[in-house]
Design a protein around this motif. Sequence first.
Motif, PDB file in Angstrom:
ATOM      1  N   ARG A 147       1.670   2.229  -2.119  1.00 47.93           N
ATOM      2  CA  ARG A 147       2.712   1.497  -1.404  1.00 47.93           C
ATOM      3  C   ARG A 147       2.282   1.349   0.048  1.00 47.93           C
ATOM      4  O   ARG A 147       1.768   2.293   0.651  1.00 47.93           O
ATOM      5  N   CYS A 148       2.515   0.154   0.583  1.00 49.04           N
ATOM      6  CA  CYS A 148       2.163  -0.083   1.975  1.00 49.04           C
ATOM      7  C   CYS A 148       3.174   0.638   2.857  1.00 49.04           C
ATOM      8  O   CYS A 148       4.381   0.474   2.692  1.00 49.04           O
ATOM      9  N   THR A 149       2.672   1.434   3.798  1.00 52.45           N
ATOM     10  CA  THR A 149       3.578   2.224   4.631  1.00 52.45           C
ATOM     11  C   THR A 149       4.265   1.363   5.690  1.00 52.45           C
ATOM     12  O   THR A 149       5.255   1.768   6.281  1.00 52.45           O
ATOM     13  N   ARG A 150       3.746   0.147   5.906  1.00 55.86           N
ATOM     14  CA  ARG A 150       4.373  -0.715   6.911  1.00 55.86           C
ATOM     15  C   ARG A 150       5.433  -1.636   6.312  1.00 55.86           C
ATOM     16  O   ARG A 150       6.551  -1.681   6.771  1.00 55.86           O
ATOM     17  N   CYS A 151       5.057  -2.367   5.232  1.00 56.77           N
ATOM     18  CA  CYS A 151       5.993  -3.360   4.704  1.00 56.77           C
ATOM     19  C   CYS A 151       6.593  -2.976   3.351  1.00 56.77           C
ATOM     20  O   CYS A 151       7.489  -3.648   2.857  1.00 56.77           O
ATOM     21  N   GLY A 152       6.100  -1.909   2.768  1.00 55.01           N
ATOM     22  CA  GLY A 152       6.690  -1.459   1.508  1.00 55.01           C
ATOM     23  C   GLY A 152       6.129  -2.137   0.267  1.00 55.01           C
ATOM     24  O   GLY A 152       6.552  -1.859  -0.852  1.00 55.01           O
ATOM     25  N   LEU A 169      -6.349  -1.051   3.819  1.00 53.13           N
ATOM     26  CA  LEU A 169      -5.254  -1.653   4.576  1.00 53.13           C
ATOM     27  C   LEU A 169      -4.659  -2.797   3.751  1.00 53.13           C
ATOM     28  O   LEU A 169      -5.369  -3.477   3.024  1.00 53.13           O
ATOM     29  N   HIS A 170      -3.368  -2.982   3.880  1.00 49.87           N
ATOM     30  CA  HIS A 170      -2.712  -4.104   3.220  1.00 49.87           C
ATOM     31  C   HIS A 170      -3.083  -5.368   3.982  1.00 49.87           C
ATOM     32  O   HIS A 170      -2.723  -5.534   5.145  1.00 49.87           O
ATOM     33  N   ARG A 171      -3.791  -6.265   3.309  1.00 46.46           N
ATOM     34  CA  ARG A 171      -4.375  -7.417   4.000  1.00 46.46           C
ATOM     35  C   ARG A 171      -3.306  -8.269   4.694  1.00 46.46           C
ATOM     36  O   ARG A 171      -3.498  -8.740   5.802  1.00 46.46           O
TER      37      ARG A 171
END
Length: 193
Positions: A147-152, A169-171
Amino acid sequence: MNFRPMPLPHFLEQEGLRATIETGLRKVAREFGRSEHGFAAAAFASFEDWTVRPSRATTRFGSVSTRTRIFRLTVLDCSEQARRDTILHEVAHIVVFELVSKSERHGPRWQLLARAFGARPSRAGLDLRFRTASAQLRSKREVTVARCTRCGFEVKRLRRSTRDWRRYLHRSCGGRFEPQAPEPQSPPRSADG
Ligand SMILES: [Zn+2]
Ligand SMILES: [Zn+2]
């Protein structure tokens, strides 16, 4: 179209395919050097050792295991024609294995039987109902692996991921991924998708 595991003769009876198969066997018996009655009787006797089991495989309608004598047939939604073709296709495999050759696969003798049964070639990938049902089942089976820690945003996979998602990293937002599955069992592999 769920069903309980059952002996193959019982299953064929239930599906109303017994006569179709018997007629097909009689039609080609001579080509196998057998009498009509003898060939049909021997085939149906061999069916006694086979069990039909429900399958939830998402890529094929059916399969047979000659080692365990199990015929797996899909319980996913599919066209009636595809279901019928699959049963006849697999029964042709069973007859060839039991009475003709252990290594025929889709060779000419198998084709002769499949045609005699009236099994039309059917591919799971081309059946719209099956494709829909298998896509639904696959998405239900998917697990969130990171799960992306910034946008979920959640990364979903059919299997647990062995990748170390912390390294990625989530692109689309630049956020860092947090693994959601159990810790990776093996060392991180290169980023190949
Ligand atoms: Zn086959
Ligand atoms: Zn993100």
